[in-house]
Design a protein around this motif. Sequence first.
Motif, PDB file in Angstrom:
ATOM      1  N   VAL A  93       0.863  -1.178   0.000  1.00  0.00           N
ATOM      2  CA  VAL A  93       0.000   0.000   0.000  1.00  0.00           C
ATOM      3  C   VAL A  93       0.900   1.229   0.000  1.00  0.00           C
ATOM      4  O   VAL A  93       1.693   1.432   0.923  1.00  0.00           O
ATOM      5  CB  VAL A  93      -0.925   0.024   1.234  1.00  0.00           C
ATOM      6  N   TYR A  94       0.793   2.039  -1.039  1.00  0.00           N
ATOM      7  CA  TYR A  94       1.664   3.200  -1.188  1.00  0.00           C
ATOM      8  C   TYR A  94       0.977   4.461  -0.666  1.00  0.00           C
ATOM      9  O   TYR A  94      -0.255   4.496  -0.521  1.00  0.00           O
ATOM     10  CB  TYR A  94       2.070   3.357  -2.653  1.00  0.00           C
ATOM     11  N   PRO A  95       1.754   5.508  -0.356  1.00  0.00           N
ATOM     12  CA  PRO A  95       1.163   6.743   0.171  1.00  0.00           C
ATOM     13  C   PRO A  95       0.073   7.296  -0.739  1.00  0.00           C
ATOM     14  O   PRO A  95       0.200   7.281  -1.965  1.00  0.00           O
ATOM     15  CB  PRO A  95       2.360   7.695   0.257  1.00  0.00           C
ATOM     16  N   THR A  96      -0.988   7.767  -0.120  1.00  0.00           N
ATOM     17  CA  THR A  96      -2.092   8.369  -0.861  1.00  0.00           C
ATOM     18  C   THR A  96      -2.055   9.890  -0.799  1.00  0.00           C
ATOM     19  O   THR A  96      -2.799  10.551  -1.516  1.00  0.00           O
ATOM     20  CB  THR A  96      -3.434   7.877  -0.288  1.00  0.00           C
ATOM     21  N   ALA A 113      -0.040   9.477   4.642  1.00  0.00           N
ATOM     22  CA  ALA A 113       0.657  10.695   4.245  1.00  0.00           C
ATOM     23  C   ALA A 113       2.152  10.485   4.420  1.00  0.00           C
ATOM     24  O   ALA A 113       2.603  10.048   5.479  1.00  0.00           O
ATOM     25  CB  ALA A 113       0.191  11.880   5.089  1.00  0.00           C
ATOM     26  N   ASP A 114       2.916  10.785   3.374  1.00  0.00           N
ATOM     27  CA  ASP A 114       4.364  10.614   3.428  1.00  0.00           C
ATOM     28  C   ASP A 114       5.031  11.833   2.797  1.00  0.00           C
ATOM     29  O   ASP A 114       4.748  12.169   1.642  1.00  0.00           O
ATOM     30  CB  ASP A 114       4.769   9.342   2.686  1.00  0.00           C
ATOM     31  N   ASP A 115       5.891  12.490   3.562  1.00  0.00           N
ATOM     32  CA  ASP A 115       6.586  13.682   3.068  1.00  0.00           C
ATOM     33  C   ASP A 115       5.576  14.697   2.542  1.00  0.00           C
ATOM     34  O   ASP A 115       5.767  15.286   1.470  1.00  0.00           O
ATOM     35  CB  ASP A 115       7.583  13.295   1.970  1.00  0.00           C
ATOM     36  N   ALA A 116       4.509  14.894   3.297  1.00  0.00           N
ATOM     37  CA  ALA A 116       3.443  15.800   2.883  1.00  0.00           C
ATOM     38  C   ALA A 116       3.453  17.061   3.743  1.00  0.00           C
ATOM     39  O   ALA A 116       3.988  17.076   4.852  1.00  0.00           O
ATOM     40  CB  ALA A 116       2.087  15.113   2.987  1.00  0.00           C
ATOM     41  N   GLY A 134       7.089  11.743   8.160  1.00  0.00           N
ATOM     42  CA  GLY A 134       7.804  12.858   7.548  1.00  0.00           C
ATOM     43  C   GLY A 134       6.885  13.950   7.063  1.00  0.00           C
ATOM     44  O   GLY A 134       7.155  14.589   6.042  1.00  0.00           O
ATOM     45  N   THR A 135       5.823  14.193   7.781  1.00  0.00           N
ATOM     46  CA  THR A 135       4.772  15.106   7.335  1.00  0.00           C
ATOM     47  C   THR A 135       4.639  16.289   8.290  1.00  0.00           C
ATOM     48  O   THR A 135       4.785  16.140   9.500  1.00  0.00           O
ATOM     49  CB  THR A 135       3.435  14.344   7.225  1.00  0.00           C
ATOM     50  N   THR A 136       4.339  17.459   7.731  1.00  0.00           N
ATOM     51  CA  THR A 136       4.078  18.658   8.530  1.00  0.00           C
ATOM     52  C   THR A 136       2.603  19.018   8.419  1.00  0.00           C
ATOM     53  O   THR A 136       2.077  19.164   7.314  1.00  0.00           O
ATOM     54  CB  THR A 136       4.933  19.844   8.052  1.00  0.00           C
ATOM     55  N   ILE A 137       1.957  19.153   9.562  1.00  0.00           N
ATOM     56  CA  ILE A 137       0.542  19.524   9.612  1.00  0.00           C
ATOM     57  C   ILE A 137       0.433  20.846  10.355  1.00  0.00           C
ATOM     58  O   ILE A 137       0.835  20.941  11.521  1.00  0.00           O
ATOM     59  CB  ILE A 137      -0.298  18.445  10.306  1.00  0.00           C
ATOM     60  N   SER A 138      -0.079  21.862   9.692  1.00  0.00           N
ATOM     61  CA  SER A 138      -0.277  23.165  10.325  1.00  0.00           C
ATOM     62  C   SER A 138      -1.751  23.317  10.672  1.00  0.00           C
ATOM     63  O   SER A 138      -2.552  23.818   9.881  1.00  0.00           O
ATOM     64  CB  SER A 138       0.190  24.292   9.398  1.00  0.00           C
TER      65      SER A 138
END
Length: 232
Positions: A93-96, A113-116, A134-138
């Motif tokens: 299953v790959y990042p969506t 979520a990957d590098d999102a 590796g994701t940033t959520i603001s």
Amino acid sequence: MVPTPPLDAPPADLILDNAPCAYKLTDEQYNGARTDGPGGVGTTVAQRIAAHGWKVIKTEDGYYVPLNQPERGLIPLLLDTKGVEQLTDGERVYPTLTGRRNGPLTVSGFTCADDATINGPVTVRAGAALVATGTTISGPVSATGAAGILLADSTINGPVQIAKTTNAVSVIDVTIAGPVSLTGNTTGTDAPLLAGNTIRGPLNCTANNPAPTNLGVANTVHGPRTTQCAAL
């Protein structure tokens, strides 16, 4: 002179250049009886995974084993179709969700979520799952009744509220600019994991069964740690 690779180096066709986010197993793959052990008796894949302590998220369409958890390197060896042990042929299953997204995100089903970069609040619906690496959520992250929440190596600029999760909770090496609350998560024998995080706010854990653990990797918390998370 070209150096000779070590004898135990995997051949090129066994190296996953594009690593999946998780492996998906059917109910038969996960719980089915096996006869490949000594004397024709074999433990199920579910039992093998439980012995390793891997977190599994069960949704309506199957069982997901995310890679963003301890023993990341071992998971493909058992679950990938090209794995050395090839315990079963798990579906990659790959990042969506990758790249930048502006606006609120509502998660239903299984979302990876990957590098999102997500600029907006994230809400995880009941029965859904969010795996972020590796994701940033603001914005705030909130989940009530989710199947699973696994966050790793990420940054969240806002509060995090995780309540009534039914399968798996894992927050590892995440920087959180706000309070964190884990409430009423019932994850069976799989304790919620909070390890190596930096939390710039209070950490409160209440009525979780079992109580959260950090596996000996302390969190840095710039605020009070209360109830079940007082020692984490």
